[in-house]
Write an enzyme that holds these catalytic residues in place. Structure first.
Site, PDB file in Angstrom:
ATOM      1  CE  LYS A  59      -1.676   2.676   4.035  1.00 49.46           C
ATOM      2  NZ  LYS A  59      -2.420   3.445   4.660  1.00 49.46           N
ATOM      3  CG  ASP A 115      -7.165   3.372   1.762  1.00 47.39           C
ATOM      4  OD1 ASP A 115      -8.324   3.123   0.814  1.00 47.39           O
ATOM      5  OD2 ASP A 115      -7.262   4.095   1.861  1.00 47.39           O
TER       6      ASP A 115
END
Ligand code: SF4
Length: 284
Positions: free
Chosen positions: A182, A201
Site C-alpha cells: 500500500k 487501504d
C-alpha cells in the site's frame, strides 16, 4: 380434466414466485441488471466468482468489462482530479506521511508533518535518530512506537543502501522497514507517477466489496483482483477515486446511497437506500 385438480395459473402479480419486492418507494433509474425486471431466485444465489443469472436468464457478472467501464466513467465524472491528500514536497516526505497514516486520518497526519519535517528536514536527520526520540512528535497519529521504528528504519536503509534517495521501484521500496505494497503504491503512483499496482487501504477494501470487484479479505489479494479488472493506466487514479468516494459518500457506517451516482449499479448488502434488488451474494 380430473375432478379436483386445478391447472397452474400465472401469478396474478405478474412476478415470479419467490422474487422479492423492491423496497417501498424504490424506483428504476437507468441501466442495471434489474432494470424493468426482478431477478429470479437463482440471481440471488451466485455460485462462483460473483456471477449469477437474472430473471431473463442473462448472466450477471459484476466484473464484466461493460460494468467496469460504467463504474470508471461515473468515478471520472465525480472525481476527475482525485489525488493523494497527504501533504508532501518530496518522495521522502510522502513516504513518512504514508507510514504515519496507517490507522490514522490524512487530516491528522497533515497536522503532524509540518512541525516534524521542520524539526528534521532531511532523511539523514531521521536516520541519525533513535526511534524513541521520534515518538513524542508522532504520538497523535497512533501506533507511534511501531511507526517510529519504521520511519527511522526506512531512513537508515535509504541512506545506507540507496544513497539518500527514495528508490523508485517497488522491489526496492518493499525492502524498507514498515513499507508494504500500500505504502509503496502510494509513493510510486503519487510521486513517481508509476502505476505498478492499486493502493488498497480501508476505503478501497470496503468499496471493492460493496461494488463486487473482489470477494477477498486481505489487501494483497484484493489488489490482485482489482489489477485483473481495472486497466493498468487507471490504477493510480482509480485508487484515489475510490478513497475519495469512501470518504465523501460510501462511508463504513451509513453510506449516503441516496446521493450516490453509482447507486443503480451497486448491489451492496448494506446500502441505506436502493432502487435495485440486493442479491444474497452481495457483501457489505
Ligand atoms: S450506492 Fe451506497 S453502498 Fe453503493 S457505492 Fe454508493 S454509497 Fe456506496
Amino acid at each position: 380434466m380430473v375432478r379436483g385438480v386445478v391447472p397452474r395459473q400465472p401469478a396474478k402479480t405478474g412476478r415470479h414466485e419467490g422474487a422479492r419486492a423492491l423496497r417501498r418507494g424504490a424506483q428504476s433509474r437507468g441501466t442495471s441488471r434489474q432494470s424493468g425486471s426482478l431477478p429470479s431466485r437463482s440471481a440471488r444465489k451466485p455460485k462462483s466468482a460473483g456471477k449469477s443469472r437474472g430473471a431473463a436468464g442473462k448472466a450477471y457478472n459484476p466484473v464484466s468489462a461493460q460494468r467496469i467501464q460504467e463504474i470508471l466513467k461515473r468515478l471520472d465524472e465525480l472525481y476527475p482530479t482525485a489525488t493523494c491528500a497527504l501533504t508532501h514536497r518530496s518522495a521522502w516526505e510522502l513516504l513518512v506521511a504514508t507510514i504515519l497514516s496507517a490507522q490514522s486520518t490524512d487530516a491528522n497526519v497533515n497536522r503532524v508533518t509540518p512541525a516534524l519535517l521542520q524539526k528534521y528536514p532531511t532523511v539523514q536527520d531521521f536516520a541519525a535518530l533513535e526511534p524513541e526520540q521520534l515518538e513524542p512528535d508522532i504520538r497523535s497519529t497512533g501506533f507511534f512506537r511501531n511507526k517510529s521504528k519504521s520511519v527511522v528504519g526506512a531512513a537508515r536503509k535509504i541512506v545506507t543502501d540507496f544513497g539518500g534517495e527514495v528508490p523508485c521501484d517497488i522491489e526496492s521500496l518493499l525492502t524498507l522497514p514498515g513499507v508494504a505494497r500500500k505504502t509503496a503504491n502510494v509513493v510510486l503512483g503519487t510521486w513517481f507517477k508509476k502505476g505498478v499496482g492499486v493502493v488498497v487501504d480501508t476505503h478501497v477494501t470496503r468499496l471493492s466489496h460493496r461494488l463486487e470487484l473482489s470477494r477477498n479479505m486481505d489487501a494483497p489479494k484484493i489488489e490482485q483482483d482489482l489489477m485483473k479488472v481495472i486497466p493498468p493506466e487507471r490504477w493510480i487514479l482509480f485508487s484515489h477515486q475510490l478513497i475519495w468516494h469512501g470518504r465523501q459518500l460510501c462511508m463504513a457506517r451509513r453510506p449516503k446511497c441516496v446521493d450516490c451516482a453509482l447507486e443503480n449499479i451497486c448491489h451492496a448488502a448494506d446500502k441505506t437506500w436502493t432502487t435495485v434488488e440486493i442479491h444474497k451474494g452481495a457483501k457489505p
